[in-house]
Enzyme design. Structure first.
Site, PDB file in Angstrom:
ATOM      1  N   SER A 222       0.834  -1.198   0.000  1.00  0.00           N
ATOM      2  CA  SER A 222       0.000   0.000   0.000  1.00  0.00           C
ATOM      3  C   SER A 222       0.869   1.248   0.000  1.00  0.00           C
ATOM      4  CB  SER A 222      -0.905   0.013   1.232  1.00  0.00           C
ATOM      5  OG  SER A 222      -1.546   1.265   1.383  1.00  0.00           O
TER       6      SER A 222
ATOM      7  N   GLU B   1       0.170   3.738   1.590  1.00  0.00           N
ATOM      8  CA  GLU B   1       0.134   4.252   2.959  1.00  0.00           C
ATOM      9  C   GLU B   1       1.439   3.951   3.697  1.00  0.00           C
ATOM     10  OE1 GLU B   1      -2.124   5.981   4.843  1.00  0.00           O
ATOM     11  OE2 GLU B   1      -3.463   6.307   3.143  1.00  0.00           O
TER      12      GLU B   1
ATOM     13  N   TYR C 214      -2.470   0.319  10.289  1.00  0.00           N
ATOM     14  CA  TYR C 214      -2.609  -0.378   9.005  1.00  0.00           C
ATOM     15  C   TYR C 214      -1.331  -0.269   8.195  1.00  0.00           C
ATOM     16  CZ  TYR C 214      -3.874  -1.010   4.102  1.00  0.00           C
ATOM     17  OH  TYR C 214      -3.890  -1.401   2.777  1.00  0.00           O
TER      18      TYR C 214
END
Length: 364
Positions: A153, A155, A176
């Site tokens: 990801s 992120e 996460y």
């Protein structure tokens, strides 16, 4: 491998060719559904691992589901398992004997990961480790060489300034993202330590009409459809200055597959290389249906994260050069695609509301 009969030029059956088998975790999610469609079109047999639930959660793949009793047509099969249960992962690897494994399953909502950090880490980080170890031990015991894809990801980059590429340092800003970083490095370690064909796909934000309704892009288009037909008037959002590199999920699953078709495993950033703020998404989506977002959107501090990620913008040069991949759907086309779908959904919802079958007053 399953049998796949090839056809000669005159239309007669030729020598049976092996049909590739893929195992997909997270098959009921946005990416899992698009990947399954893609692999079926490529002639694969696809097996998906799903969690047991008292409610059916297969809406995204119902259109391609065929009852397994129809053995000749049922090329997608579903099995109960969980990334928190190592025994189920190893058992299905032994039974299915896949050629490729795509690990897409996750607790994938960033804001929710602050609420349930332990669970997020267990599924996203340790879950990936369980699956990698199951693949490694299965390969050794059966003399096989499964190829493994790990869904990363953007992120993971967190507060690291854009543009972000494969060599950009990670600075995760949520449980996460930190869990995805762990899964990334587990994958690299198994590749380097055991020679596993394992790839990380660092995918930047990818959306579609199948996106979950609590993700900001779908939250916007879902509310917009209801606002347009008169079912609600307000939309509450958090940080609308956050900037993201948004692409179409249907494009990105091709990149996943391409990674596992290369001679050697590697890690790749997949992105459009364009960045847009949430406010820009509002402008395009509301403007498309002739509305002004400022008349309907209110900022609610409860939707701000404890640590924000300000700007994500990918550098996908490596994927373009090595995989020959590039996105087909641009930002505005993506937004309009999502608005069109949710406007139709809202119209159907209004018919039910007007007939008294549902209460449409839950939203202000």
């Amino acid at each position: 491998m399953a049998s796949q009969v090839s056809r000669s030029l005159n239309g007669h059956s030729d020598i049976p060719q092996p049909r590739k088998i893929a195992l997909v975790t997270g098959i009921t999610g946005q990416d899992g559904s698009y990947l399954t469609e893609f692999l079926l079109e490529k002639g694969y047999e696809v097996h998906g691992l799903i969690r047991r639930s008292s409610n059916f959660n297969t809406q995204r793949i119902n259109h391609i589901y065929v009852d397994p009793h129809n053995a000749n047509k049922a090329l997608m099969k579903l099995h109960y398992a969980d990334l928190s249960d190592a025994s189920s992962l190893r058992r299905w690897l032994d039974v299915i004997k896949p050629d490729e494994v795509y690990n897409l399953a996750a607790q994938s909502h960033v804001a929710v990961s602050f609420e349930i950090p332990d669970y997020t880490a267990d599924v996203v980080a340790t879950g990936a480790l369980r699956l990698l170890e199951a693949v490694r031990s299965h390969n050794i015991d059966n003399g096989r060489a499964i190829k493994y894809y790990q869904a990363g990801s953007s992120e993971m980059f967190g507060s690291t300034p854009p543009p972000q590429s494969e060599t950009t340092p990670f600075h995760p800003r949520s449980p996460y993202a930190a869990s995805k970083c762990a899964a990334h490095w587990y994958t690299v370690n198994y590749r380097e330590a055991y020679g596993l064909y394992a790839c990380n796909g660092i995918l930047f934000n990818h959306e579609s009409p199948r996106r979950g309704e609590n993700f900001v892009t779908r939250k916007i288009t879902r509310a917009l459809g209801r606002i347009k037909v008169g079912l609600q008037t307000k939309l509450f959002l958090g940080n609308i200055q956050a900037s993201r590199d948004w692409g179409f999920a249907g494009d990105y699953v091709e990149a996943m597959w391409l990674m596992l078709q290369q001679e050697k495993p590697d890690d790749y950033v997949v992105a459009t290389e364009e960045s847009h703020t949430v406010e820009e998404f509002l402008e395009v989506s509301f403007g498309y249906v002739g509305l002004n977002w400022k008349d309907h959107v209110e900022i609610d501090k409860r939707y701000f994260r404890p640590t924000e990620v300000d700007n994500l913008k990918g550098d996908a040069s490596k994927a373009k050069e090595m995989l020959g991949w590039k996105p087909k759907v641009g930002f505005e086309k993506l937004v309009k695609m999502m608005v069109d779908e949710d406007l139709e959904l809202a119209k159907r919802e209004k018919v039910l509301a007007d007939a008294g079958y549902i209460d449409a007053q839950q939203q202000p």
